[in-house]
Design an enzyme around this catalytic site. Structure first.
Site, PDB file in Angstrom:
ATOM      1  N   HIS A  32      32.182  27.895  36.680  1.00 48.44           N
ATOM      2  CA  HIS A  32      32.546  27.416  38.010  1.00 48.44           C
ATOM      3  C   HIS A  32      31.313  27.472  38.902  1.00 48.44           C
ATOM      4  CE1 HIS A  32      32.883  31.774  38.354  1.00 48.44           C
ATOM      5  NE2 HIS A  32      32.991  31.682  39.674  1.00 48.44           N
ATOM      6  N   HIS A  37      30.636  29.143  41.905  1.00 45.98           N
ATOM      7  CA  HIS A  37      30.243  30.228  42.789  1.00 45.98           C
ATOM      8  C   HIS A  37      28.800  30.603  42.462  1.00 45.98           C
ATOM      9  CE1 HIS A  37      34.585  31.590  43.929  1.00 45.98           C
ATOM     10  NE2 HIS A  37      34.057  30.801  44.846  1.00 45.98           N
ATOM     11  N   ASP A  57      26.873  33.201  42.062  1.00 45.51           N
ATOM     12  CA  ASP A  57      26.420  34.167  41.068  1.00 45.51           C
ATOM     13  C   ASP A  57      26.535  33.624  39.646  1.00 45.51           C
ATOM     14  OD1 ASP A  57      29.183  34.357  41.773  1.00 45.51           O
ATOM     15  OD2 ASP A  57      29.377  36.231  40.671  1.00 45.51           O
ATOM     16  N   HIS A  58      27.109  32.438  39.500  1.00 47.52           N
ATOM     17  CA  HIS A  58      27.265  31.825  38.175  1.00 47.52           C
ATOM     18  C   HIS A  58      26.426  30.556  37.998  1.00 47.52           C
ATOM     19  CE1 HIS A  58      30.766  34.357  36.982  1.00 47.52           C
ATOM     20  NE2 HIS A  58      30.854  34.464  38.294  1.00 47.52           N
ATOM     21  N   HIS A  71      41.445  30.948  39.319  1.00 47.15           N
ATOM     22  CA  HIS A  71      40.467  31.437  40.275  1.00 47.15           C
ATOM     23  C   HIS A  71      40.588  30.586  41.538  1.00 47.15           C
ATOM     24  CE1 HIS A  71      37.090  33.931  41.235  1.00 47.15           C
ATOM     25  NE2 HIS A  71      36.240  32.930  41.389  1.00 47.15           N
ATOM     26  N   ASP A  73      35.409  34.567  35.968  1.00 53.44           N
ATOM     27  CA  ASP A  73      36.259  34.861  37.113  1.00 53.44           C
ATOM     28  C   ASP A  73      37.665  34.274  36.982  1.00 53.44           C
ATOM     29  OD1 ASP A  73      33.684  35.531  37.674  1.00 53.44           O
ATOM     30  OD2 ASP A  73      33.726  34.837  39.741  1.00 53.44           O
ATOM     31  N   HIS A  98      30.094  41.511  34.548  1.00 52.32           N
ATOM     32  CA  HIS A  98      30.400  40.980  35.883  1.00 52.32           C
ATOM     33  C   HIS A  98      30.961  42.087  36.787  1.00 52.32           C
ATOM     34  CE1 HIS A  98      32.382  38.477  39.002  1.00 52.32           C
ATOM     35  NE2 HIS A  98      31.485  37.557  38.672  1.00 52.32           N
TER      36      HIS A  98
END
Length: 306
Positions: A63, A65, A67-68, A140, A207, A265
């Site tokens: 996805h 976000h 941090d990914h 999510h 997530d 994570h």
């Protein structure tokens, strides 16, 4: 001998720390190199791990976000700098605009052919000699997908059965090529001297809240990499923000027949990881790895038939 291992490039979540980089996971699967969720700093983490950019053959985003995915610009530019010819990229189709912005975040000389293969729904996203790579939708706040790699089942010759049927030397190759062979006036089929060996399976779950697809992705996985953002005391907080606890991740492993569970994570609120292992061990009695940056975790081999 082929190499199948997970190289952990980052294990943090929203905020990186001195000990934990943003996410990043490279699965080396023979000649395949799947880079999952390259968060900020992934290019440098690859260097620390001693892994060249040429090891990456596919990029898989769960996805969008930060941090990914915030490490994607550096990785894409490094591919061209190092002369990598072609890399495939899988990501949620709903994030097409984000992907384009990340891919072209700055000026660079692009020479790598980046083959975009957006994921539009549940199903197989790639096939090859490696088997099948599938994506399943997760639960999510933004659209997210988990990934599952399944090697084809193959027949493995059993030496004892070969001896019993008097098959040896060049006859073994002839049997494999034709499917059957005549020995001493008897016809012996491949099925008579072999067993069906289930292919290895890998699952990657980031997530998400608990949902049916989490269990489907993890089913019979030899190696399950799964987020465990919170400890059990924050279960309500985890559900509110679309995440799992260590105990929930371990429940998935137990109910899905996982062999090795890799927790990752982690929220920056935690300074020690002992309780993540302890809480997971209350649910799952298999191998548990609480991941640290730059860990190298082998995909457990399936036992050979006697």
């Amino acid at each position: 001998m082929s190499t199948r291992e997970l190289i952990v490039l980052g294990t943090g979540s929203q905020v990186p720390s001195r000990a934990r980089n943003h996410n990043g996971y490279l699965l080396r699967w023979d000649s395949l190199g799947l880079l999952f969720d390259p968060g900020e700093g992934t290019q440098r983490q690859l260097t620390f791990a001693g892994v060249p950019a040429s090891a990456v053959t596919r990029i898989c985003l769960t996805h969008f976000h930060g941090d990914h995915c915030l490490g994607l610009p550096g990785v894409v530019q490094r591919l061209s700098l190092d002369g990598v010819a072609r890399v495939h990229a899988h990501y949620p189709a709903s994030g097409q605009e984000h992907f384009e912005r990340l891919r072209h975040a700055s000026v660079f000389h692009e020479t790598t052919e980046l083959v975009e293969e957006p994921v539009t729904g549940d199903g197989v996203v790639a096939r090859g000699e490696f088997g099948e790579l599938s994506a399943l939708r997760l639960d999510h706040p933004v659209e997210a997908f988990g990934y599952r790699l399944v090697e084809p089942d193959r027949r493995t010759m059993v030496p004892r059965l070969l001896r019993c049927h008097g098959i040896h030397g060049p006859d073994v190759g002839a049997l494999l090529r034709s499917g059957s062979i005549t020995v001493g006036g008897r016809t012996v089929a491949v099925e008579d001297v072999s067993v069906l060996r289930t292919g290895q399976r890998f699952a990657f779950v980031m997530d998400t809240r608990l949902c049916d697809n989490v269990f489907a992705l993890a089913q019979d996985a030899d190696l399950l990499v799964i987020e465990a953002t919170f400890l059990d005391e924050e279960a309500e907080l985890a559900h509110r923000y679309g995440h799992l606890t260590a105990r929930q991740a371990a429940r998935v492993a137990r109910e899905s027949g996982v062999r090795t569970l890799v927790l990752t994570h982690f929220s920056q609120r935690y300074s020690t990881m002992t309780r993540f292992h302890d809480q997971a061990a209350q649910e799952f009695d298999g191998d548990i790895v609480v991941a640290h940056d730059l860990d190298r975790i082998p995909v457990p081999r399936r036992p050979r038939p006697e």
